[in-house]
Design a protein around this motif. Structure first.
Motif, PDB file in Angstrom:
ATOM      1  N   LEU A 118       0.830  -1.210   0.000  1.00 50.88           N
ATOM      2  CA  LEU A 118       0.000   0.000   0.000  1.00 50.88           C
ATOM      3  C   LEU A 118       0.860   1.253   0.000  1.00 50.88           C
ATOM      4  O   LEU A 118       1.908   1.291   0.643  1.00 50.88           O
ATOM      5  CB  LEU A 118      -0.901   0.025   1.237  1.00 50.88           C
ATOM      6  N   THR A 119       0.412   2.276  -0.702  1.00 47.75           N
ATOM      7  CA  THR A 119       1.095   3.575  -0.685  1.00 47.75           C
ATOM      8  C   THR A 119       0.065   4.651  -0.382  1.00 47.75           C
ATOM      9  O   THR A 119      -1.004   4.693  -0.992  1.00 47.75           O
ATOM     10  CB  THR A 119       1.764   3.861  -2.042  1.00 47.75           C
ATOM     11  N   TYR A 120       0.407   5.510   0.574  1.00 51.17           N
ATOM     12  CA  TYR A 120      -0.467   6.614   0.969  1.00 51.17           C
ATOM     13  C   TYR A 120       0.282   7.922   0.750  1.00 51.17           C
ATOM     14  O   TYR A 120       1.426   8.068   1.175  1.00 51.17           O
ATOM     15  CB  TYR A 120      -0.855   6.498   2.445  1.00 51.17           C
ATOM     16  N   LYS A 121      -0.385   8.855   0.088  1.00 50.91           N
ATOM     17  CA  LYS A 121       0.185  10.183  -0.148  1.00 50.91           C
ATOM     18  C   LYS A 121      -0.588  11.169   0.738  1.00 50.91           C
ATOM     19  O   LYS A 121      -1.774  11.409   0.523  1.00 50.91           O
ATOM     20  CB  LYS A 121       0.032  10.553  -1.622  1.00 50.91           C
ATOM     21  N   ILE A 122       0.103  11.717   1.747  1.00 52.16           N
ATOM     22  CA  ILE A 122      -0.533  12.624   2.707  1.00 52.16           C
ATOM     23  C   ILE A 122      -0.101  14.051   2.379  1.00 52.16           C
ATOM     24  O   ILE A 122       1.090  14.353   2.328  1.00 52.16           O
ATOM     25  CB  ILE A 122      -0.141  12.260   4.153  1.00 52.16           C
ATOM     26  N   SER A 123      -1.083  14.932   2.159  1.00 54.74           N
ATOM     27  CA  SER A 123      -0.767  16.305   1.752  1.00 54.74           C
ATOM     28  C   SER A 123      -1.793  17.286   2.334  1.00 54.74           C
ATOM     29  O   SER A 123      -2.718  16.888   3.034  1.00 54.74           O
ATOM     30  CB  SER A 123      -0.757  16.403   0.225  1.00 54.74           C
ATOM     31  N   ASP A 124      -1.617  18.556   1.993  1.00 53.90           N
ATOM     32  CA  ASP A 124      -2.514  19.658   2.383  1.00 53.90           C
ATOM     33  C   ASP A 124      -2.570  19.873   3.893  1.00 53.90           C
ATOM     34  O   ASP A 124      -3.638  20.054   4.468  1.00 53.90           O
ATOM     35  CB  ASP A 124      -3.924  19.452   1.823  1.00 53.90           C
ATOM     36  N   PHE A 125      -1.415  19.890   4.535  1.00 53.11           N
ATOM     37  CA  PHE A 125      -1.357  20.185   5.951  1.00 53.11           C
ATOM     38  C   PHE A 125      -1.667  21.663   6.155  1.00 53.11           C
ATOM     39  O   PHE A 125      -1.373  22.489   5.300  1.00 53.11           O
ATOM     40  CB  PHE A 125       0.038  19.883   6.518  1.00 53.11           C
ATOM     41  N   GLY A 126      -2.241  21.990   7.283  1.00 55.76           N
ATOM     42  CA  GLY A 126      -2.524  23.388   7.592  1.00 55.76           C
ATOM     43  C   GLY A 126      -2.946  23.559   9.032  1.00 55.76           C
ATOM     44  O   GLY A 126      -3.245  22.591   9.735  1.00 55.76           O
ATOM     45  N   TYR A 127      -2.950  24.792   9.460  1.00 50.84           N
ATOM     46  CA  TYR A 127      -3.340  25.122  10.830  1.00 50.84           C
ATOM     47  C   TYR A 127      -4.652  25.883  10.831  1.00 50.84           C
ATOM     48  O   TYR A 127      -4.966  26.612   9.897  1.00 50.84           O
ATOM     49  CB  TYR A 127      -2.268  25.976  11.504  1.00 50.84           C
ATOM     50  N   SER A 128      -5.411  25.701  11.891  1.00 51.72           N
ATOM     51  CA  SER A 128      -6.655  26.449  12.103  1.00 51.72           C
ATOM     52  C   SER A 128      -6.658  26.988  13.520  1.00 51.72           C
ATOM     53  O   SER A 128      -5.835  26.608  14.352  1.00 51.72           O
ATOM     54  CB  SER A 128      -7.878  25.552  11.899  1.00 51.72           C
ATOM     55  N   SER A 129      -7.614  27.831  13.769  1.00 62.98           N
ATOM     56  CA  SER A 129      -7.725  28.479  15.065  1.00 62.98           C
ATOM     57  C   SER A 129      -9.085  28.176  15.667  1.00 62.98           C
ATOM     58  O   SER A 129     -10.072  28.010  14.953  1.00 62.98           O
ATOM     59  CB  SER A 129      -7.566  29.990  14.872  1.00 62.98           C
ATOM     60  N   ASP A 130      -9.133  28.122  16.984  1.00 60.75           N
ATOM     61  CA  ASP A 130     -10.435  27.941  17.632  1.00 60.75           C
ATOM     62  C   ASP A 130     -11.162  29.260  17.830  1.00 60.75           C
ATOM     63  O   ASP A 130     -12.248  29.302  18.377  1.00 60.75           O
ATOM     64  CB  ASP A 130     -10.283  27.201  18.959  1.00 60.75           C
ATOM     65  N   GLY A 131     -10.567  30.356  17.383  1.00 59.37           N
ATOM     66  CA  GLY A 131     -11.227  31.657  17.462  1.00 59.37           C
ATOM     67  C   GLY A 131     -10.956  32.404  18.747  1.00 59.37           C
ATOM     68  O   GLY A 131     -11.379  33.544  18.902  1.00 59.37           O
ATOM     69  N   GLY A 132     -10.259  31.824  19.682  1.00 57.77           N
ATOM     70  CA  GLY A 132      -9.950  32.518  20.930  1.00 57.77           C
ATOM     71  C   GLY A 132     -11.133  32.518  21.885  1.00 57.77           C
ATOM     72  O   GLY A 132     -12.148  31.875  21.655  1.00 57.77           O
ATOM     73  N   HIS A 133     -10.963  33.242  22.954  1.00 53.66           N
ATOM     74  CA  HIS A 133     -11.999  33.295  23.987  1.00 53.66           C
ATOM     75  C   HIS A 133     -12.615  34.688  24.057  1.00 53.66           C
ATOM     76  O   HIS A 133     -11.925  35.695  23.945  1.00 53.66           O
ATOM     77  CB  HIS A 133     -11.406  32.916  25.345  1.00 53.66           C
TER      78      HIS A 133
END
Length: 163
Positions: A118-133
C-alpha cells in the motif's frame, strides 16, 4: 465654605475622570475585539512549519500486522528525508495507527507512507484556530492554534480518521 466647595468639585472631577477613563478603556477593547481576533487567526493560518508529529489512522487491506512503514518527505517533488518506522505502529484488525516521525516539515510538503503493498500520499497540511476566547467585554485572546486534520488529504481524498 468656598474652599470646601472647591475641594468637593476637585474630588468630583477626579472621580468623573476615572469613570470616563474606565468606560473609554472598555469601549476601546470592545471595538477592537474583532480586529484582534482576526489578527490572531491570520497569524495561525500563516504558520508554515508543522512542528507536531501528526498521528494518522489508516485502513489496511488485510487483517495482517504491519511491522514497518517506509516514510518519505517530498518537497518540490524531491525526496528530502526518509525513514523506516518499525516501532510505534499500532495495529487493529482493520486499521494501523502511526505518527509521522519527522520533527518538523513545511505544510506544503508531501508525506509518502509505504506499508507492504500500500502507498499513501498525505498532503494539504494546515493550521486552524479555535477563534480565541470571548468575555463580557469582548475578545480576551488565548487563541489556540492547532493542526487541522479536516483539510488533510490522503491519496487525494479528505482524511476522515476512523469512521
Amino acid at each position: 465654605m468656598r474652599q470646601k466647595t472647591k475641594s468637593y468639585f476637585i474630588i468630583f472631577f477626579i472621580f468623573f475622570l476615572i469613570i470616563i477613563l474606565v468606560i473609554g478603556w472598555f469601549y476601546y477593547k470592545m471595538t477592537t475585539s474583532r480586529e484582534r481576533q482576526n489578527n490572531d487567526i491570520n497569524e495561525c493560518e500563516k504558520t508554515i512549519v508543522i512542528t507536531e508529529k501528526p498521528s494518522f489512522c489508516l485502513k489496511k487491506e488485510s487483517n495482517g500486522k504491519i511491522l514497518e512503514l517506509n516514510i518519505y518527505l517530498l518537497r518540490n517533488n524531491k525526496k528530502i528525508k526518509d525513514t523506516i518506522l518499525v516501532n510505534n505502529i499500532q495495529n487493529t484488525n482493520e486499521y494501523f495507527i502511526f505518527n509521522i516521525p519527522f520533527d518538523e516539515f513545511f505544510k506544503t510538503d508531501i508525506v509518502i507512507v509505504k506499508a507492504k503493498n500500500l502507498t499513501y500520499k498525505i498532503s494539504d497540511f494546515g493550521y486552524s484556530s479555535d477563534g480565541g476566547h470571548w468575555g463580557m467585554f469582548g475578545y480576551l485572546g488565548d487563541n489556540n492554534c492547532y493542526l487541522d486534520y479536516d483539510e488533510i488529504r490522503i491519496n487525494g481524498k479528505k482524511y476522515e480518521g476512523i469512521k
